[in-house]
Write a protein that holds these residues in place. Structure first.
Motif, PDB file in Angstrom:
ATOM      1  N   VAL A  19      -4.987  -1.190  -3.132  1.00  0.00           N
ATOM      2  CA  VAL A  19      -4.575  -1.413  -4.526  1.00  0.00           C
ATOM      3  C   VAL A  19      -3.123  -0.983  -4.702  1.00  0.00           C
ATOM      4  O   VAL A  19      -2.309  -1.716  -5.274  1.00  0.00           O
ATOM      5  N   TYR A  20      -2.791   0.198  -4.193  1.00  0.00           N
ATOM      6  CA  TYR A  20      -1.425   0.719  -4.335  1.00  0.00           C
ATOM      7  C   TYR A  20      -0.417  -0.158  -3.594  1.00  0.00           C
ATOM      8  O   TYR A  20       0.706  -0.360  -4.067  1.00  0.00           O
ATOM      9  N   GLY A  72      -1.040   7.695  -1.374  1.00  0.00           N
ATOM     10  CA  GLY A  72      -2.215   7.030  -0.819  1.00  0.00           C
ATOM     11  C   GLY A  72      -2.252   7.125   0.698  1.00  0.00           C
ATOM     12  O   GLY A  72      -3.296   7.405   1.295  1.00  0.00           O
ATOM     13  N   ALA A  81      -8.269   2.359  -2.216  1.00  0.00           N
ATOM     14  CA  ALA A  81      -7.196   2.777  -3.129  1.00  0.00           C
ATOM     15  C   ALA A  81      -5.841   2.396  -2.555  1.00  0.00           C
ATOM     16  O   ALA A  81      -4.967   1.895  -3.275  1.00  0.00           O
ATOM     17  N   HIS A 113     -10.951   4.962  -7.132  1.00  0.00           N
ATOM     18  CA  HIS A 113     -11.362   5.021  -5.725  1.00  0.00           C
ATOM     19  C   HIS A 113     -10.937   6.347  -5.089  1.00  0.00           C
ATOM     20  O   HIS A 113     -11.670   6.903  -4.271  1.00  0.00           O
ATOM     21  N   GLU A 114      -9.776   6.856  -5.487  1.00  0.00           N
ATOM     22  CA  GLU A 114      -9.340   8.157  -4.965  1.00  0.00           C
ATOM     23  C   GLU A 114     -10.267   9.275  -5.410  1.00  0.00           C
ATOM     24  O   GLU A 114     -10.588  10.171  -4.632  1.00  0.00           O
ATOM     25  N   GLY A 140      -7.203   2.033  -8.460  1.00  0.00           N
ATOM     26  CA  GLY A 140      -6.911   2.853  -7.293  1.00  0.00           C
ATOM     27  C   GLY A 140      -7.263   4.305  -7.514  1.00  0.00           C
ATOM     28  O   GLY A 140      -7.827   4.965  -6.626  1.00  0.00           O
TER      29      GLY A 140
END
Length: 86
Positions: A31-32, A52, A28, A5-6, A2
């Motif tokens: 995922v979170y 997120g 992300a 991706h962030e 994640g």
């Protein structure tokens, strides 16, 4: 995963690619969300999910999607409230 991706989203956002940034922020966020669902009692997972939602909201606001941004900020606020209640 994640966080990667962030970071990609941050670079894309800074470069003006709001569509690409939003896609990476949403990846992300997924995922979170999975991490939070796996362990709902984990405050760190909830906090990460909250952040997120804030990132997605900011990118949506930048892209002119006020309604979408509001939904994401409300989701973040609900998570924040739940964390405070613990």
């Amino acid at each position: 995963v994640g966080i990667a991706h962030e970071k990609i989203a941050g670079v894309l956002r800074a470069a003006g690619d709001l569509s690409g940034a939003l896609e990476s922020y949403r990846t992300a966020l997924r995922v979170y969300d999975e991490l939070h669902r796996a362990d709902p009692a984990n405050a760190q997972a909830a906090r990460t999910l909250l952040i997120g939602h804030e990132h997605v909201a900011g990118a949506m606001a930048d892209a002119g999607d006020a309604a979408g941004a509001e939904r994401e900020w409300l989701a973040a606020a609900q998570l924040a409230e739940a964390l405070v209640q613990r």
